[in-house]
Design an enzyme around this catalytic site. Structure first.
Site, mmCIF file in Angstrom:
data_model
loop_
_atom_site.group_PDB
_atom_site.id
_atom_site.type_symbol
_atom_site.label_atom_id
_atom_site.label_comp_id
_atom_site.label_asym_id
_atom_site.label_seq_id
_atom_site.Cartn_x
_atom_site.Cartn_y
_atom_site.Cartn_z
ATOM 1 N N TYR A 1 90.524 40.325 -57.337
ATOM 2 C CA TYR A 1 91.019 39.144 -58.062
ATOM 3 C C TYR A 1 89.946 38.061 -58.140
ATOM 4 C CZ TYR A 1 94.053 35.401 -59.703
ATOM 5 O OH TYR A 1 94.605 34.384 -60.455
ATOM 6 N N SER B 1 90.915 30.636 -62.697
ATOM 7 C CA SER B 1 91.621 30.271 -61.463
ATOM 8 C C SER B 1 90.650 29.492 -60.581
ATOM 9 C CB SER B 1 92.064 31.532 -60.728
ATOM 10 O OG SER B 1 92.502 31.211 -59.431
HETATM 11 N N1 LIG Z 1 100.242 31.982 -60.293
HETATM 12 C C1 LIG Z 1 99.174 31.358 -59.827
HETATM 13 O O1 LIG Z 1 99.198 30.740 -58.733
HETATM 14 C C2 LIG Z 1 97.905 31.336 -60.611
HETATM 15 C C3 LIG Z 1 96.841 30.553 -60.121
HETATM 16 C C4 LIG Z 1 95.650 30.510 -60.834
HETATM 17 C C5 LIG Z 1 95.528 31.226 -62.004
HETATM 18 N N2 LIG Z 1 96.575 31.978 -62.449
HETATM 19 C C6 LIG Z 1 96.365 32.730 -63.689
HETATM 20 O O2 LIG Z 1 97.344 32.321 -64.639
HETATM 21 C C7 LIG Z 1 97.587 33.414 -65.552
HETATM 22 C C8 LIG Z 1 99.082 33.659 -65.637
HETATM 23 O O3 LIG Z 1 99.525 34.097 -64.357
HETATM 24 P P1 LIG Z 1 101.044 33.985 -63.864
HETATM 25 O O4 LIG Z 1 100.980 33.426 -62.489
HETATM 26 O O5 LIG Z 1 101.870 33.353 -64.904
HETATM 27 O O6 LIG Z 1 101.379 35.536 -63.693
HETATM 28 P P2 LIG Z 1 102.516 36.462 -64.325
HETATM 29 O O7 LIG Z 1 103.818 35.731 -64.292
HETATM 30 O O8 LIG Z 1 102.440 37.769 -63.643
HETATM 31 O O9 LIG Z 1 102.021 36.613 -65.835
HETATM 32 C C9 LIG Z 1 100.904 37.402 -66.156
HETATM 33 C C10 LIG Z 1 100.970 37.764 -67.623
HETATM 34 O O10 LIG Z 1 99.919 38.708 -67.898
HETATM 35 C C11 LIG Z 1 100.500 39.837 -68.579
HETATM 36 N N3 LIG Z 1 99.744 41.051 -68.297
HETATM 37 C C12 LIG Z 1 99.456 41.576 -67.072
HETATM 38 N N4 LIG Z 1 98.768 42.724 -67.215
HETATM 39 C C13 LIG Z 1 98.613 42.925 -68.548
HETATM 40 C C14 LIG Z 1 98.005 43.942 -69.321
HETATM 41 N N5 LIG Z 1 97.388 44.996 -68.762
HETATM 42 N N6 LIG Z 1 98.010 43.812 -70.681
HETATM 43 C C15 LIG Z 1 98.635 42.761 -71.267
HETATM 44 N N7 LIG Z 1 99.244 41.776 -70.582
HETATM 45 C C16 LIG Z 1 99.248 41.863 -69.242
HETATM 46 C C17 LIG Z 1 101.916 39.902 -68.021
HETATM 47 O O11 LIG Z 1 102.808 40.581 -68.876
HETATM 48 P P3 LIG Z 1 103.277 42.121 -68.772
HETATM 49 O O12 LIG Z 1 103.529 42.432 -67.337
HETATM 50 O O13 LIG Z 1 104.494 42.131 -69.643
HETATM 51 O O14 LIG Z 1 102.155 42.901 -69.354
HETATM 52 C C18 LIG Z 1 102.283 38.423 -67.985
HETATM 53 O O15 LIG Z 1 102.705 37.993 -69.254
HETATM 54 C C19 LIG Z 1 96.783 34.595 -64.991
HETATM 55 O O16 LIG Z 1 95.546 34.660 -65.643
HETATM 56 C C20 LIG Z 1 96.584 34.225 -63.544
HETATM 57 O O17 LIG Z 1 95.477 34.862 -62.975
HETATM 58 C C21 LIG Z 1 97.753 32.049 -61.797
#
Ligand SMILES: NC(=O)c1ccc[n+]([C@@H]2O[C@H](COP(=O)([O-])OP(=O)(O)OC[C@H]3O[C@@H](n4cnc5c(N)ncnc54)[C@H](OP(=O)(O)O)[C@@H]3O)[C@@H](O)[C@H]2O)c1
Length: 241
Positions: free
Chosen positions: A147, A134
Site C-alpha cells: 500500500y 494518501s
Molecule cells: N480510507 C482511508 O483512510 C484512506 C486514507 C487515505 C487515502 N485513501 C484513498 O482514498 C481512495 C478511496 O478509498 P476508500 O477508503 O473510499 O476505499 P473503498 O471504500 O474501499 O473504495 C475504493 C474504491 O475503489 C474501487 N476499486 C477497488 N479496486 C478496484 C479495481 N480493481 N478496479 C476498479 N475499481 C476498484 C472500489 O470499488 P469496487 O470494489 O466496486 O471495485 C471502490 O469504489 C483510495 O485511493 C484510498 O487509497 C483512503
C-alpha cells in the site's frame, strides 16, 4: 476557482466510501458523471440517486477494459483516480499476491487510465486530473507493504506530471487524505487520529478540485505532522527500532 458545473468527470473508484460520497457532492454541484468501479450493482444504485450519471463498470487491472471504457467516452473534462486497495501487511508476513494486487490497483491502474486520458487531454489543450493518493505515500510506515509503496509511486507520478504538463492546459492535482472511515480502514486495529467521515473527506476533495493548487494534504494538523516526520533525519525516525 474552477466551476465543476456542466463538466463531465470520469470518477473511477465511485462505488464505495470516499468515491461514492464525492459522486454525490459533484452531482449536487451540477457535474455530469461517468461512474466506474468493479461492482456494477453498487454503481447503478448510486447513479439512480444522481441527476446525470452513467455507469461504466470495469476493473482497472484489465488494460483492454480501461481502453474500451476510455474510447467510449465522447466528451471528457476531467478524471478522478480514486481507486484504492489496502490490506495491512508487515514485511515479516509477506503475501506476494496481495502486495502485487495492491500495486496493480493503486498505481499500475492509474497508469492504465492516464495512458488513455492524458494524450487526449494534451491534444484538446485542456483537461483536469485529480489523483487520490494518501498521507501514507510520504514515508515508509509499518505494516504497509504494497500500500505505502504504491501510494508513494502515485505521489511521484503526480509530481512528474505536474512538471511535464505545465503550459499544456492540463491541470494535475494530488489529494492526499488521512484516515477516512470506510471499509478500507475497518481493517485497522490501531487508533486512527482525526478519522474523517467519507462525506467530510469528499467535501475537502471537492474544495481541492475547485482550486488550481497542485497538492492538498488533509486533515491538518495530522497532515503537517506526517510532512514534518518526512523532514526528520533517519537517526531520529529509526532510533531504537
Ligand atoms: N480510507 C482511508 O483512510 C484512506 C486514507 C487515505 C487515502 N485513501 C484513498 O482514498 C481512495 C478511496 O478509498 P476508500 O477508503 O473510499 O476505499 P473503498 O471504500 O474501499 O473504495 C475504493 C474504491 O475503489 C474501487 N476499486 C477497488 N479496486 C478496484 C479495481 N480493481 N478496479 C476498479 N475499481 C476498484 C472500489 O470499488 P469496487 O470494489 O466496486 O471495485 C471502490 O469504489 C483510495 O485511493 C484510498 O487509497 C483512503
Amino acid at each position: 476557482m474552477t466551476d465543476v458545473s456542466g463538466k463531465t468527470y470520469w470518477l473511477i473508484g465511485a462505488s464505495e466510501g470516499l468515491g461514492r460520497a464525492l459522486a454525490r457532492r459533484l452531482s449536487d454541484e451540477g457535474a455530469h458523471l461517468i461512474l466506474s468501479a468493479r461492482n456494477a450493482e453498487r454503481l447503478h444504485s448510486l447513479s439512480a440517486e444522481l441527476a446525470d450519471a452513467r455507469v461504466v463498470a470495469l476493473d482497472v487491472t484489465d488494460t483492454a477494459a480501461v481502453r474500451r471504457a476510455a474510447a467510449d467516452i465522447d466528451e471528457l473534462h476531467g478524471v478522478i483516480y480514486n481507486v484504492g486497495a489496502y490490506e495491512p501487511m508487515r514485511a515479516t508476513e509477506w503475501d506476494s499476491d496481495t502486495a502485487l494486487t495492491m500495486a496493480d490497483i493503486n498505481f499500475t491502474g492509474a497508469l492504465r487510465v492516464l495512458g488513455e486520458v492524458v494524450p487526449r487531454f494534451v491534444r484538446q489543450g485542456r483537461g483536469d486530473i485529480t489523483l487520490v493518493g494518501s498521507l501514507a505515500g510520504y514515508r515508509g510506515l509499518p505494516a504497509a507493504i504494497g500500500y505505502g509503496a504504491s501510494k508513494a509511486a502515485l505521489v511521484s507520478l503526480a509530481e512528474t506530471m505536474r512538471f511535464d504538463l505545465k503550459d499544456t492546459g492540463v491541470v494535475v492535482r494530488l489529494v492526499n487524505p488521512g484516515f477516512i472511515k470506510t471499509r478500507l480502514t475497518q481493517k485497522n486495529s490501531f487508533r486512527m487520529p482525526m478519522l474523517m467521515t467519507p462525506e467530510d473527506a469528499a467535501q475537502r476533495v471537492l474544495r481541492a478540485m475547485k482550486r488550481r493548487r497542485f497538492r492538498t494534504d488533509f486533515p491538518a494538523p495530522f497532515s503537517w505532522l506526517i510532512r514534518c516526520v518526512d523532514l526528520l533525519p533517519d537517526l531520529l525516525v529509526y532510533r531504537g527500532k
